[in-house]
Design a protein around this motif. Sequence first.
Motif, PDB file in Angstrom:
ATOM      1  N   CYS A  68      44.034  37.908   7.278  1.00 51.63           N
ATOM      2  CA  CYS A  68      44.444  39.262   6.953  1.00 51.63           C
ATOM      3  C   CYS A  68      43.147  40.016   6.714  1.00 51.63           C
ATOM      4  O   CYS A  68      42.345  39.633   5.861  1.00 51.63           O
ATOM      5  CB  CYS A  68      45.336  39.295   5.717  1.00 51.63           C
ATOM      6  N   THR A  70      41.320  44.029   6.716  1.00 50.03           N
ATOM      7  CA  THR A  70      41.442  45.485   6.822  1.00 50.03           C
ATOM      8  C   THR A  70      40.082  46.128   6.600  1.00 50.03           C
ATOM      9  O   THR A  70      39.122  45.474   6.189  1.00 50.03           O
ATOM     10  CB  THR A  70      42.428  46.066   5.785  1.00 50.03           C
ATOM     11  N   ARG A  74      43.854  52.041   1.864  1.00 47.94           N
ATOM     12  CA  ARG A  74      44.812  51.820   0.777  1.00 47.94           C
ATOM     13  C   ARG A  74      46.169  51.363   1.320  1.00 47.94           C
ATOM     14  O   ARG A  74      46.693  51.947   2.265  1.00 47.94           O
ATOM     15  CB  ARG A  74      44.964  53.110  -0.014  1.00 47.94           C
ATOM     16  N   ASN A  75      46.711  50.313   0.730  1.00 49.30           N
ATOM     17  CA  ASN A  75      48.027  49.729   1.034  1.00 49.30           C
ATOM     18  C   ASN A  75      48.101  48.984   2.365  1.00 49.30           C
ATOM     19  O   ASN A  75      49.163  48.460   2.713  1.00 49.30           O
ATOM     20  CB  ASN A  75      49.144  50.777   0.968  1.00 49.30           C
ATOM     21  N   CYS A  77      46.725  46.067   3.356  1.00 48.06           N
ATOM     22  CA  CYS A  77      46.980  44.626   3.197  1.00 48.06           C
ATOM     23  C   CYS A  77      48.424  44.365   2.804  1.00 48.06           C
ATOM     24  O   CYS A  77      49.078  43.489   3.381  1.00 48.06           O
ATOM     25  CB  CYS A  77      46.055  44.030   2.142  1.00 48.06           C
ATOM     26  N   SER A  78      48.937  45.106   1.836  1.00 47.53           N
ATOM     27  CA  SER A  78      50.324  44.908   1.404  1.00 47.53           C
ATOM     28  C   SER A  78      51.290  45.139   2.558  1.00 47.53           C
ATOM     29  O   SER A  78      52.264  44.398   2.729  1.00 47.53           O
ATOM     30  CB  SER A  78      50.666  45.841   0.245  1.00 47.53           C
ATOM     31  N   TYR A  81      51.089  42.042   4.871  1.00 49.13           N
ATOM     32  CA  TYR A  81      51.767  40.872   4.304  1.00 49.13           C
ATOM     33  C   TYR A  81      53.286  41.048   4.330  1.00 49.13           C
ATOM     34  O   TYR A  81      54.029  40.111   4.635  1.00 49.13           O
ATOM     35  CB  TYR A  81      51.290  40.599   2.876  1.00 49.13           C
ATOM     36  N   SER A 108      47.355  42.837  -3.410  1.00 49.80           N
ATOM     37  CA  SER A 108      48.097  43.149  -2.179  1.00 49.80           C
ATOM     38  C   SER A 108      49.267  42.194  -1.986  1.00 49.80           C
ATOM     39  O   SER A 108      50.345  42.604  -1.544  1.00 49.80           O
ATOM     40  CB  SER A 108      47.170  43.063  -0.968  1.00 49.80           C
ATOM     41  N   GLY A 111      51.875  43.042  -4.585  1.00 50.63           N
ATOM     42  CA  GLY A 111      52.488  44.302  -4.193  1.00 50.63           C
ATOM     43  C   GLY A 111      53.510  44.139  -3.077  1.00 50.63           C
ATOM     44  O   GLY A 111      54.452  44.922  -2.966  1.00 50.63           O
ATOM     45  N   ALA A 112      53.332  43.119  -2.245  1.00 53.09           N
ATOM     46  CA  ALA A 112      54.262  42.850  -1.151  1.00 53.09           C
ATOM     47  C   ALA A 112      55.361  41.875  -1.557  1.00 53.09           C
ATOM     48  O   ALA A 112      56.184  41.483  -0.730  1.00 53.09           O
ATOM     49  CB  ALA A 112      53.503  42.312   0.061  1.00 53.09           C
TER      50      ALA A 112
END
Length: 149
Positions: A68, A70, A74-75, A77-78, A81, A108, A111-112
């Motif tokens: 993974c 990036t 912002r956001n 990675c989440s 996933y 991340s 968050g996911a």
Amino acid sequence: MSELSIVPVTLAEANAYVAANHRHHGPVAGAKFSVAVAVEGAIHGVAIIGRPVARGNDDGWTLEVNRCCTDGTRNACSMLYGAAWRAAKAMGYRRLITYTLPDEGGASLRGAGWGLVGRRGGGNWNTPARPRIDTAAVLQGQKLLWEMA
């Protein structure tokens, strides 16, 4: 900035992104599928999902996010996933795992909706029975195992 969206990406494109941007890993040899996150066609991250590296996890029902990567958007990675889990689940898989280094916070993943399983592994891949080139010292310690199930 426009909104992030999940877009398809080939393994070759994902590996090229990883080669150019990943902090400590290179491209992978193979995968089941790859996804990307983009803004107006410009890729800001990729996830490569394949069979689990550890043979004990390769039960036919489990996949692993092998990379993974990036650019820090912002956001991103989440989103990757989350998309990886939705795709794996739609394909009939029951579990998706990934590993992080202990100094990577895991925001991340949390968050996911992923859960931390615990510490795993350590050492390096080089053994008398299976000689390997040693990896960087930072990669030889224990990792944190995360999962979605």
